[in-house]
Design an enzyme around this catalytic site. Structure first.
Site, PDB file in Angstrom:
ATOM      1  N   ASP A 153      -0.033   5.049   0.848  1.00  0.00           N
ATOM      2  CA  ASP A 153      -0.264   6.024   1.923  1.00  0.00           C
ATOM      3  C   ASP A 153      -0.204   5.342   3.296  1.00  0.00           C
ATOM      4  O   ASP A 153      -0.968   4.421   3.562  1.00  0.00           O
ATOM      5  CB  ASP A 153      -1.643   6.683   1.761  1.00  0.00           C
ATOM      6  N   ASP A 172       0.883  -1.152   0.000  1.00  0.00           N
ATOM      7  CA  ASP A 172       0.000   0.000   0.000  1.00  0.00           C
ATOM      8  C   ASP A 172       0.939   1.225   0.000  1.00  0.00           C
ATOM      9  O   ASP A 172       2.103   1.111   0.393  1.00  0.00           O
ATOM     10  CB  ASP A 172      -0.868  -0.038   1.270  1.00  0.00           C
TER      11      ASP A 172
HETATM   12  C1  BG6 Z   1      -5.695   5.850   0.239  1.00  0.00           C
HETATM   13  C2  BG6 Z   1      -5.761   6.697   1.490  1.00  0.00           C
HETATM   14  O1  BG6 Z   1      -4.399   5.403   0.030  1.00  0.00           O
HETATM   15  O2  BG6 Z   1      -6.122   6.606  -0.895  1.00  0.00           O
HETATM   16  C3  BG6 Z   1      -7.176   7.257   1.645  1.00  0.00           C
HETATM   17  O3  BG6 Z   1      -5.423   5.925   2.614  1.00  0.00           O
HETATM   18  C4  BG6 Z   1      -7.572   8.018   0.380  1.00  0.00           C
HETATM   19  O4  BG6 Z   1      -7.229   8.086   2.778  1.00  0.00           O
HETATM   20  C5  BG6 Z   1      -7.446   7.109  -0.823  1.00  0.00           C
HETATM   21  O5  BG6 Z   1      -8.911   8.496   0.484  1.00  0.00           O
HETATM   22  C6  BG6 Z   1      -7.802   7.796  -2.135  1.00  0.00           C
HETATM   23  O6  BG6 Z   1      -6.834   8.783  -2.407  1.00  0.00           O
HETATM   24  P1  BG6 Z   1      -6.919   9.843  -3.563  1.00  0.00           P
HETATM   25  O7  BG6 Z   1      -5.507  10.365  -3.627  1.00  0.00           O
HETATM   26  O8  BG6 Z   1      -7.298   9.124  -4.816  1.00  0.00           O
HETATM   27  O9  BG6 Z   1      -7.916  10.860  -3.175  1.00  0.00           O
HETATM   28 MG    MG Z   2      -2.676   3.110   3.660  1.00  0.00          MG
END
Ligand code: BG6
Ligand code: MG
Length: 208
Positions: free
Chosen positions: A9, A7
């Site tokens: 984030d 993953d």
């Molecule tokens: C995930 C995060 O990796 O990505 C979430 O943990 C986030 O918090 C999701 O909502 C979607 O991200 P993005 O960048 O497409 O808005």
């Molecule tokens: Mg994550």
């Protein structure tokens, strides 16, 4: 085992604070209550699903167009904050551990719900680093659906059983388990009862 699917984030880079600040400003603009505890529920969840969680506290219904506009606003604020990311924002132990795993012959991939994945990888100096990148741009169902990890395994030409999935979110661990992967949890996911292998730090991946 032949590969690690990470993953992004909260595992490779810490963007939690930026997601929080961007959602907070968006919610405040609408007069919707939002705090860090609600933010915890957004971990690993797609942008639109995150918005639905935030709107649980709204005093009125929002139309589809309004929801799209709010998601867009949040993303603009978030992208603005991401501009400051550099390779120094890789989480502790990431650089050395990934290099060591690659040295051992493992394939390395990303499996993230984020549509900002390519931008973030570029910013932290990993634009061309991974053997496969599966992200929010190539899936139709977010975690806890296993689609993003299944696509990553497909890109690597491997079966789920031969891949570890490394996650910080409960939704991500559920997705990994549902897809037949071996789930490894760091951070909050190391305290989740469904995590197959909880780890106290990212560097411990070298000992698997
Ligand atoms: C995930 C995060 O990796 O990505 C979430 O943990 C986030 O918090 C999701 O909502 C979607 O991200 P993005 O960048 O497409 O808005
Ligand atoms: Mg994550």
């Amino acid at each position: 085992m032949k590969a690690f699917i990470f993953d992004l984030d909260g595992v490779i880079v810490s963007t939690d604070r930026y997601h929080y600040l961007a959602w907070k400003q968006t919610a405040d603009g609408e007069g919707i209550y939002f705090d860090e505890k609600i933010n915890d529920r957004l971990r690993g969840v797609s942008r639109m699903a995150s918005l639905e969680i935030i709107l649980e506290r709204a005093k009125r219904q929002y139309s589809e167009e309004e929801k799209q506009a709010l998601a867009c606003k949040k993303n603009d604020l978030y992208r603005d904050l991401l501009r400051n990311l550099t390779p120094k924002d890789r989480l502790e132990g990431v650089t050395e551990t990934l290099a060591a795993l690659r040295e051992k012959g493992y394939l390395l991939a990303i499996g993230s719900s984020s549509k900002n994945t390519p931008f973030i990888l570029e910013k932290i100096g990993y634009g061309d680093y991974f053997d496969a990148v599966s992200d929010g741009n190539n899936i139709t169902r977010g975690k806890p659906d296993p689609e993003v990890f299944l696509k990553a395994a497909e890109m690597l030409r491997l079966s789920p059983e031969s891949c570890y999935v490394v996650e910080d979110a409960e939704a991500g661990i559920d997705a990994a388990n549902a897809g037949g992967f071996f789930s490894v949890g760091v951070g909050p996911a190391s305290r989740y009862e469904k995590t197959k292998k909880p780890l106290a730090s990212f560097s411990l991946l070298r000992e698997l």
